[in-house]
Design a protein around this motif. Structure first.
Motif, PDB file in Angstrom:
ATOM      1  N   LEU A  93     -77.573  -8.039 -63.557  1.00 49.84           N
ATOM      2  CA  LEU A  93     -78.447  -7.077 -62.879  1.00 49.84           C
ATOM      3  C   LEU A  93     -78.199  -5.700 -63.478  1.00 49.84           C
ATOM      4  O   LEU A  93     -77.054  -5.251 -63.537  1.00 49.84           O
ATOM      5  N   LEU A  94     -79.259  -5.054 -63.909  1.00 50.20           N
ATOM      6  CA  LEU A  94     -79.131  -3.693 -64.454  1.00 50.20           C
ATOM      7  C   LEU A  94     -80.037  -2.747 -63.693  1.00 50.20           C
ATOM      8  O   LEU A  94     -81.063  -3.162 -63.138  1.00 50.20           O
ATOM      9  N   VAL A  95     -79.686  -1.464 -63.690  1.00 53.23           N
ATOM     10  CA  VAL A  95     -80.606  -0.457 -63.184  1.00 53.23           C
ATOM     11  C   VAL A  95     -80.726   0.611 -64.269  1.00 53.23           C
ATOM     12  O   VAL A  95     -79.763   0.897 -64.991  1.00 53.23           O
ATOM     13  N   SER A  96     -81.928   1.184 -64.389  1.00 55.55           N
ATOM     14  CA  SER A  96     -82.233   1.980 -65.582  1.00 55.55           C
ATOM     15  C   SER A  96     -81.814   3.438 -65.500  1.00 55.55           C
ATOM     16  O   SER A  96     -82.112   4.193 -66.431  1.00 55.55           O
ATOM     17  N   GLY A  97     -81.133   3.843 -64.422  1.00 60.34           N
ATOM     18  CA  GLY A  97     -80.674   5.243 -64.350  1.00 60.34           C
ATOM     19  C   GLY A  97     -80.083   5.522 -62.989  1.00 60.34           C
ATOM     20  O   GLY A  97     -79.866   4.602 -62.190  1.00 60.34           O
ATOM     21  N   ASP A  98     -79.826   6.806 -62.723  1.00 64.40           N
ATOM     22  CA  ASP A  98     -79.305   7.187 -61.399  1.00 64.40           C
ATOM     23  C   ASP A  98     -80.411   7.020 -60.369  1.00 64.40           C
ATOM     24  O   ASP A  98     -81.595   7.079 -60.705  1.00 64.40           O
ATOM     25  N   ILE A  99     -80.021   6.810 -59.114  1.00 65.04           N
ATOM     26  CA  ILE A  99     -81.027   6.457 -58.111  1.00 65.04           C
ATOM     27  C   ILE A  99     -81.155   7.505 -56.989  1.00 65.04           C
ATOM     28  O   ILE A  99     -80.333   8.404 -56.864  1.00 65.04           O
TER      29      ILE A  99
ATOM     30  N   GLU B  62     -89.508   2.030 -72.169  1.00 66.41           N
ATOM     31  CA  GLU B  62     -88.229   1.311 -72.145  1.00 66.41           C
ATOM     32  C   GLU B  62     -88.450  -0.193 -72.075  1.00 66.41           C
ATOM     33  O   GLU B  62     -87.764  -0.964 -72.746  1.00 66.41           O
ATOM     34  N   VAL B  63     -89.436  -0.591 -71.247  1.00 64.83           N
ATOM     35  CA  VAL B  63     -89.701  -2.025 -71.105  1.00 64.83           C
ATOM     36  C   VAL B  63     -90.234  -2.599 -72.416  1.00 64.83           C
ATOM     37  O   VAL B  63     -89.826  -3.681 -72.860  1.00 64.83           O
ATOM     38  N   MET B  64     -91.137  -1.853 -73.062  1.00 68.03           N
ATOM     39  CA  MET B  64     -91.688  -2.343 -74.333  1.00 68.03           C
ATOM     40  C   MET B  64     -90.572  -2.486 -75.370  1.00 68.03           C
ATOM     41  O   MET B  64     -90.580  -3.421 -76.179  1.00 68.03           O
ATOM     42  N   THR B  65     -89.611  -1.562 -75.343  1.00 64.36           N
ATOM     43  CA  THR B  65     -88.495  -1.646 -76.289  1.00 64.36           C
ATOM     44  C   THR B  65     -87.620  -2.870 -75.979  1.00 64.36           C
ATOM     45  O   THR B  65     -87.213  -3.603 -76.888  1.00 64.36           O
ATOM     46  N   LEU B  66     -87.331  -3.084 -74.706  1.00 66.30           N
ATOM     47  CA  LEU B  66     -86.543  -4.270 -74.324  1.00 66.30           C
ATOM     48  C   LEU B  66     -87.221  -5.542 -74.835  1.00 66.30           C
ATOM     49  O   LEU B  66     -86.586  -6.423 -75.416  1.00 66.30           O
ATOM     50  N   ILE B  67     -88.531  -5.626 -74.627  1.00 67.94           N
ATOM     51  CA  ILE B  67     -89.275  -6.810 -75.075  1.00 67.94           C
ATOM     52  C   ILE B  67     -89.297  -6.870 -76.600  1.00 67.94           C
ATOM     53  O   ILE B  67     -89.011  -7.904 -77.204  1.00 67.94           O
ATOM     54  N   GLY B  68     -89.588  -5.720 -77.210  1.00 68.12           N
ATOM     55  CA  GLY B  68     -89.711  -5.666 -78.670  1.00 68.12           C
ATOM     56  C   GLY B  68     -88.408  -6.023 -79.376  1.00 68.12           C
ATOM     57  O   GLY B  68     -88.426  -6.616 -80.464  1.00 68.12           O
ATOM     58  N   GLU B  69     -87.286  -5.671 -78.758  1.00 66.77           N
ATOM     59  CA  GLU B  69     -86.006  -5.965 -79.405  1.00 66.77           C
ATOM     60  C   GLU B  69     -85.422  -7.304 -78.952  1.00 66.77           C
ATOM     61  O   GLU B  69     -84.249  -7.595 -79.180  1.00 66.77           O
ATOM     62  N   GLY B  70     -86.255  -8.099 -78.301  1.00 65.40           N
ATOM     63  CA  GLY B  70     -85.876  -9.490 -78.045  1.00 65.40           C
ATOM     64  C   GLY B  70     -84.929  -9.732 -76.887  1.00 65.40           C
ATOM     65  O   GLY B  70     -84.328 -10.812 -76.784  1.00 65.40           O
ATOM     66  N   VAL B  71     -84.786  -8.761 -75.972  1.00 68.51           N
ATOM     67  CA  VAL B  71     -83.946  -9.001 -74.794  1.00 68.51           C
ATOM     68  C   VAL B  71     -84.616 -10.052 -73.905  1.00 68.51           C
ATOM     69  O   VAL B  71     -85.811  -9.953 -73.631  1.00 68.51           O
ATOM     70  N   GLU B  72     -83.849 -11.041 -73.465  1.00 72.84           N
ATOM     71  CA  GLU B  72     -84.430 -12.095 -72.627  1.00 72.84           C
ATOM     72  C   GLU B  72     -84.510 -11.605 -71.181  1.00 72.84           C
ATOM     73  O   GLU B  72     -83.569 -11.738 -70.405  1.00 72.84           O
ATOM     74  N   LEU B  73     -85.647 -11.029 -70.854  1.00 72.98           N
ATOM     75  CA  LEU B  73     -85.869 -10.504 -69.503  1.00 72.98           C
ATOM     76  C   LEU B  73     -86.318 -11.645 -68.600  1.00 72.98           C
ATOM     77  O   LEU B  73     -87.177 -12.443 -68.985  1.00 72.98           O
TER      78      LEU B  73
ATOM     79  N   ASN C 156     -87.263   5.596 -55.556  1.00 72.90           N
ATOM     80  CA  ASN C 156     -87.258   6.154 -56.904  1.00 72.90           C
ATOM     81  C   ASN C 156     -88.669   5.978 -57.453  1.00 72.90           C
ATOM     82  O   ASN C 156     -89.384   5.070 -57.028  1.00 72.90           O
ATOM     83  N   GLU C 157     -89.047   6.803 -58.430  1.00 73.47           N
ATOM     84  CA  GLU C 157     -90.361   6.603 -59.056  1.00 73.47           C
ATOM     85  C   GLU C 157     -90.277   6.584 -60.577  1.00 73.47           C
ATOM     86  O   GLU C 157     -91.288   6.727 -61.261  1.00 73.47           O
ATOM     87  N   GLY C 158     -89.040   6.402 -61.093  1.00 74.98           N
ATOM     88  CA  GLY C 158     -88.889   6.301 -62.542  1.00 74.98           C
ATOM     89  C   GLY C 158     -87.676   5.448 -62.889  1.00 74.98           C
ATOM     90  O   GLY C 158     -87.045   5.649 -63.928  1.00 74.98           O
ATOM     91  N   ARG C 159     -87.344   4.532 -62.015  1.00 72.06           N
ATOM     92  CA  ARG C 159     -86.175   3.672 -62.229  1.00 72.06           C
ATOM     93  C   ARG C 159     -86.566   2.232 -61.927  1.00 72.06           C
ATOM     94  O   ARG C 159     -87.385   1.988 -61.042  1.00 72.06           O
ATOM     95  N   PHE C 160     -85.963   1.300 -62.655  1.00 73.26           N
ATOM     96  CA  PHE C 160     -86.250  -0.094 -62.363  1.00 73.26           C
ATOM     97  C   PHE C 160     -84.995  -0.944 -62.456  1.00 73.26           C
ATOM     98  O   PHE C 160     -84.024  -0.585 -63.113  1.00 73.26           O
ATOM     99  N   ALA C 161     -85.049  -2.063 -61.743  1.00 73.60           N
ATOM    100  CA  ALA C 161     -84.000  -3.070 -61.815  1.00 73.60           C
ATOM    101  C   ALA C 161     -84.459  -4.130 -62.803  1.00 73.60           C
ATOM    102  O   ALA C 161     -85.622  -4.534 -62.786  1.00 73.60           O
ATOM    103  N   ALA C 162     -83.516  -4.554 -63.658  1.00 76.65           N
ATOM    104  CA  ALA C 162     -83.835  -5.597 -64.637  1.00 76.65           C
ATOM    105  C   ALA C 162     -82.855  -6.741 -64.464  1.00 76.65           C
ATOM    106  O   ALA C 162     -81.658  -6.516 -64.315  1.00 76.65           O
ATOM    107  N   ILE C 163     -83.395  -7.944 -64.467  1.00 73.48           N
ATOM    108  CA  ILE C 163     -82.546  -9.132 -64.392  1.00 73.48           C
ATOM    109  C   ILE C 163     -82.691  -9.837 -65.730  1.00 73.48           C
ATOM    110  O   ILE C 163     -83.794 -10.251 -66.105  1.00 73.48           O
ATOM    111  N   VAL C 164     -81.571  -9.875 -66.470  1.00 74.29           N
ATOM    112  CA  VAL C 164     -81.629 -10.373 -67.852  1.00 74.29           C
ATOM    113  C   VAL C 164     -80.579 -11.464 -68.025  1.00 74.29           C
ATOM    114  O   VAL C 164     -79.596 -11.531 -67.286  1.00 74.29           O
ATOM    115  N   SER C 165     -80.798 -12.309 -69.010  1.00 73.16           N
ATOM    116  CA  SER C 165     -79.822 -13.371 -69.281  1.00 73.16           C
ATOM    117  C   SER C 165     -78.489 -12.724 -69.635  1.00 73.16           C
ATOM    118  O   SER C 165     -78.445 -11.647 -70.252  1.00 73.16           O
TER     119      SER C 165
END
Lengths: 344, 344
Positions: free
Chosen positions: B177-183, B213-224, B279-288
């Protein structure tokens, strides 16, 4: 407000500098707001109700509308079915087959949950009949006195099927003007319901989807140049907007335009011109002269009151004129505000 | 109401049978409304913010949100930029590249036209920065006392670029579980602005687009596996919703979650748990698990406060727990209503 912000356009000609009810009426004040604030800010077009987006191999049409009608339930419909029909119809006017809708609700604290459920059920039924899915949604709640029961914003996407864009620039001298049925029922039905007026007969809204008729016109090869649904501001406003954008003069023959007797009587009683009263299931079609009879035959399969009502005279200042029963011609212009606020 | 209409579902467990402010708070009451009224009526899913539509060769994501934030202008943003960011971000959470927006305005009679122009300019600037066009729109006006200045509904469409759907069903035991910044900045900034509270430092909303950020995660092959922006109800609500839909238990380590000192102090003063503040500029990511460090490195390019905050424990009842600084574990549950009404 960012420090570099400056108004790029003069404010609308409105002495108060404030939003007036008429800014939502679909007439001159609405056009002012769009042309002077929204269109310059967003760089978007002000002359169509749906936008077109190239996507992959195809073209997608997109349209959005907020619905604030009062009362929420009226003879012949309710805010839920109206929101579905209005959005499906805007897509059809762009020559698009409706595919999916999104629905966003702004609820006022204290609204009975049963009302929400009734409206949702009505939307679902209308969507089913239109063959579209309501794919996604949102709900917000505002405090009592900060809303008005229930507002719905529906947004639709559709696949463009018209062989060429349907827009004012395609209108040609000699084109025929058609309307798809009798007019002025929706505005009168809502107004009568709101004000508790009773007429001899019950006047029901014409709220209905019109995309099947449009798909048939396209499918049977009618050369459509421009379509416009006759909502806020009625048939006259729809034609004036197209004539103005095309810079072509239009003339209609009032005797060809069907208005039911009870609707005509109600308009006379209330002092409304039926040409400006809202419809929610009627559209104006501008078609090449050679296709006029075929278009009429198709429209009459659904509604015998459909008619060829006039012609495109030729290039000009974009004026709409109406010939009356005694042959006199009057100029029809945009109303400043609205005859009937909050009818959609 | 059609005579054959019947409620297909029990009404939400709400003794009053009426809409409450909490129905818009993003917590349990909102979920009730969606699960018991909207989702059954529309046959749509309740567990994602954007829907996906197959179109031609590609797949289109669609999302809609109404914005009713008060005040209209707050430190770090305004209702216009918020409406653009919120919609762009919902598309990104579905793994879609935002393409176009529609914007519908409900204005209250008496609102200064200059306010409309400022909001439109802010929307246009936000859209420009996000690389999306505002293609189409609508304006309605309601009488004084029937609205609250200005409501905006934005609807976005985007092209799906994630190689597989990003949804709760893809969450696996062991995922990070990741979060993209301070909350917790947006909720506190809006509340402070609304209530006229002053803190030692000025707390600005985190309102921002997160699609790059999401496009970069996808573009760099992170398994979201799943993404969720931490808006109404904050980080905790986002994770609880995913855990519940996936029927997997999650645990976060509170010490890994960044909250700015001034925001933490304001939360303590106001009695808010920052995990539930919007928040209006932060997201939670669940990645392998194997991609967690790479995802973290990408997120930290934008915000050094991004962090790996926990793990997916495994199949269970869909419970979210938080380990505190002393090692004690508490269960985090959906709030009934909202801590902070009308923050978006």
């Amino acid at each position: 407000m960012s420090p570099e912000f400056t108004l790029s356009c003069p404010l609308p000609l409105d002495a108060s500098g404030r939003v007036q009810i008429g800014h939502g009426g679909g007439g001159r004040l609405t056009r002012d707001l769009i042309e002077r604030i929204f269109a310059p800010a967003f760089g978007s077009r002000a002359d169509t109700d749906a936008a077109v987006l190239a996507l992959g191999g195809g073209q997608l049409a997109m349209t959005t509308d907020s619905f604030v009608v009062q009362p929420l339930f009226f003879p012949g419909g309710d805010i839920g079915s109206l929101a579905v029909h209005g959005t499906v119809n805007d897509l059809a006017m762009a020559g698009a087959r409706p595919l999916a809708l999104a629905a966003a609700f702004i609820l006022e604290e204290g609204l009975p949950l049963e009302t929400v459920a009734r409206v949702a059920a009505s939307m679902a039924e209308a969507a089913r009949r239109c063959g579209v899915r309501i794919l996604t949604g949102d709900t917000k709640v505002v405090e009592r006195g900060r809303g008005d029961g229930l507002f719905i914003t529906t947004t639709g996407v559709g696949a463009l099927v018209a062989p060429a864009p349907l827009e004012p620039s395609r209108v040609e001298a000699g084109d025929a003007l058609l309307v798809s049925g009798d007019i002025a029922r929706h505005g009168i039905a809502v107004m009568a319901s709101r004000e508790g007026l009773e007429f001899e007969s019950r006047i029901e809204s014409d709220s209905a989807p019109i995309h099947e008729e449009v798909m048939t016109l396209i499918g049977e090869g009618v050369e459509l140049h421009c379509l416009r649904d006759c909502t806020r501001g009625g048939l006259a406003t729809a034609l004036i907007e197209i004539a103005g954008a095309a810079q072509m003069d239009f003339q209609v023959d009032e005797q060809q335009i069907a208005v039911r007797g009870d609707v005509r009587a109600a308009c006379e009683l209330l002092g409304f011109d039926p040409l400006y009263v809202a419809n929610e299931g009627r559209f104006a079609a501008i078609v090449s002269a050679g296709c006029a009879e075929r278009a009429l035959e198709i429209l009459r399969r659904n509604r015998p009151e459909a008619a060829i009502i006039g012609t495109v005279l030729g290039r000009g200042s974009g004026r709409l004129t109406a010939k009356g029963p005694l042959g006199a011609v009057r100029v029809l212009d945009l109303l400043s505000g609205e005859q009937l606020p909050r009818i959609c």
